[in-house]
Design a protein around this motif. Structure first.
Motif, short mmCIF file in Angstrom:
data_model
loop_
_atom_site.label_atom_id
_atom_site.label_comp_id
_atom_site.label_asym_id
_atom_site.label_seq_id
_atom_site.Cartn_x
_atom_site.Cartn_y
_atom_site.Cartn_z
N ASP A 259 0.80 -1.22 0.00
CA ASP A 259 0.00 0.00 0.00
C ASP A 259 0.84 1.27 0.00
O ASP A 259 0.31 2.37 -0.24
N ASP A 260 2.13 1.14 0.30
CA ASP A 260 3.02 2.32 0.32
C ASP A 260 3.45 2.76 -1.08
O ASP A 260 3.97 3.87 -1.25
N ILE A 261 3.28 1.88 -2.05
CA ILE A 261 3.84 2.13 -3.38
C ILE A 261 2.77 2.74 -4.30
O ILE A 261 1.72 2.15 -4.51
N HIS A 262 3.08 3.93 -4.82
CA HIS A 262 2.09 4.69 -5.58
C HIS A 262 2.68 5.22 -6.89
O HIS A 262 3.89 5.37 -7.04
N MET A 270 6.04 13.35 -16.45
CA MET A 270 5.99 11.91 -16.65
C MET A 270 5.54 11.21 -15.36
O MET A 270 5.93 11.63 -14.27
N PRO A 271 4.73 10.15 -15.48
CA PRO A 271 4.39 9.40 -14.27
C PRO A 271 5.57 8.57 -13.81
O PRO A 271 6.44 8.18 -14.60
N GLY A 272 5.61 8.29 -12.52
CA GLY A 272 6.67 7.45 -11.96
C GLY A 272 6.13 6.67 -10.78
O GLY A 272 5.04 6.96 -10.27
N ARG A 273 6.86 5.68 -10.35
CA ARG A 273 6.43 4.88 -9.20
C ARG A 273 7.38 5.14 -8.04
O ARG A 273 8.60 5.13 -8.20
N ALA A 274 6.79 5.39 -6.86
CA ALA A 274 7.60 5.75 -5.71
C ALA A 274 6.92 5.32 -4.42
O ALA A 274 5.72 5.00 -4.40
N ILE A 275 7.69 5.29 -3.34
CA ILE A 275 7.16 4.98 -2.01
C ILE A 275 6.53 6.24 -1.42
O ILE A 275 7.16 7.30 -1.37
N PHE A 327 11.92 6.69 -5.57
CA PHE A 327 11.53 5.87 -6.71
C PHE A 327 11.73 4.38 -6.37
O PHE A 327 12.71 4.00 -5.71
N CYS A 328 10.84 3.52 -6.87
CA CYS A 328 10.98 2.08 -6.64
C CYS A 328 10.14 1.31 -7.66
O CYS A 328 9.22 1.86 -8.26
N GLY A 329 10.46 0.04 -7.84
CA GLY A 329 9.66 -0.84 -8.68
C GLY A 329 8.44 -1.33 -7.93
O GLY A 329 8.32 -1.18 -6.70
#
Length: 352
Positions: A259-262, A270-275, A327-329
């Protein structure tokens, strides 16, 4: 038997490319360790001089000096292994950084976040290999057709980055909101066919590697069986002892939940994925003071940007988590401890 990843005259004993992540997350220590064990270690070329004494006053020269230093050090650590660098096409002074990496003897340049139109001409006459990062068969076709027509050459490697990757993503927000509808595997197979067209024309092998959300031995085997020559993995290598980031950053991965990853919006659109953290919550309602523009990305205007992405990523690598973009996968939450690079690689290839 573990399959080698062969890129022209470069032979990686292990078909694993370590992603070039964020600012300072992958420098000489991590890249050198991966390459020493037979994979391909990749240095992140974005603001690599962030910890140089004159970075604030002489940013470009600090970055160039640090780039040379970390390529040399990674080569030394690796004992002759394969070292690459990841440059975003959207970086300002992109060509200058590419030229310096080539002069420093980099083995391969991996480039995304834009069309690397001039990359073939920049490496012409050198031994440096080039690899575009794409997310769709359309993007692969556009780049390879352009290089064929204008430069009479083709890619040495193609990295296919899926929607589960970390950092900036090659998808729009609408697609990422319904990620299950994105058929990455089908797109990957289409890109293999695009590569075959230019393999025939240039009588060469163009390895295609899968990337984005690959975190287990099952993932690695799946894509090797699907036709990939190898895989690119980023997130798993962040939570290693050898990773160049502050331990606070690594432990943010270890302690994260699903649930922390958004998905977040980067200042460059640009969209990105992060905690999700204090910083992500605050920039939704207020704009942090931007004390300096580092001239890092072409699309960014300090008058309009919601925050300085360079400063947010520098805070991340330095462990200032409350003021950082982490940033994270998509699978970062699956990591529950720190490991060595050797342990990660051995686990990833255990089913090959």
């Amino acid at each position: 038997m573990i399959k080698e990843l062969i890129i022209r005259d470069l032979v990686a004993k292990v078909p694993i490319i370590q992603g070039g992540m964020g600012v300072g997350i992958s420098k000489s220590s991590l890249a050198g360790a991966v390459a020493k064990l037979g994979g391909i270690g990749v240095i992140s070329g974005v603001q690599i001089g962030y910890d140089e004494e004159d970075f604030e006053t002489n940013t470009i020269n600090a970055n160039i000096r640090a780039l040379r230093k970390h390529i040399s050090e990674a080569k030394r650590i690796s004992g002759g292994g394969i070292i690459g660098v990841n440059f975003m096409v959207a970086m300002k002074n992109y060509e200058e950084y590419v030229k310096e990496a080539i002069k420093s003897g980099i083995d391969i340049i991996i480039s995304g976040a834009g069309l690397p139109t001039k990359l073939p001409s920049l490496v012409k006459g050198t031994n440096t290999k080039i690899a575009p990062i794409v997310s769709t068969s359309k993007a692969a076709s556009v780049i390879l057709k352009m290089w064929d027509r204008k430069e009479k050459t083709t890619a040495d490697l193609i990295v296919v980055e899926g929607p589960k990757a970390g950092g900036h993503l090659g998808y729009n927000n609408e697609e990422l909101c319904d990620i299950d509808k994105i058929d990455y595997d089908e797109e990957f197979l289409k890109i293999l066919e695009v590569a075959k067209t230019y393999e025939k024309k240039y009588n060469t092998k163009i390895p295609v590697v899968a990337a984005g959300g690959i975190s287990s031995s099952e993932d690695v085997k799946k894509y090797i069986d699907l036709g990939a020559s190898g895989v690119q993995v980023g997130t798993r290598f962040v939570a290693t002892y050898e990773c160049d980031a502050h331990e606070n950053f690594k432990m943010a991965y270890v302690n994260s939940t699903k649930d922390d990853i958004h998905i977040v919006k980067s200042p460059v659109g640009m969209p990105g994925r992060a905690i999700k953290n204090k910083f992500i919550k605050e920039v939704k309602t207020s704009k942090p003071e931007i004390k300096k523009c580092y001239n890092c990305l072409i699309p960014c205007d300090p008058k309009d940007t919601p925050y300085c992405i360079s400063q947010a990523l520098i805070n991340a690598v330095n462990g200032d988590l409350d003021n950082a973009l982490l940033f994270c996968g998509s699978d970062a939450y699956k990591i529950d401890k720190l490991s060595s690079v050797e342990e990660v690689i051995n686990d990833l290839v255990s089913k090959l």
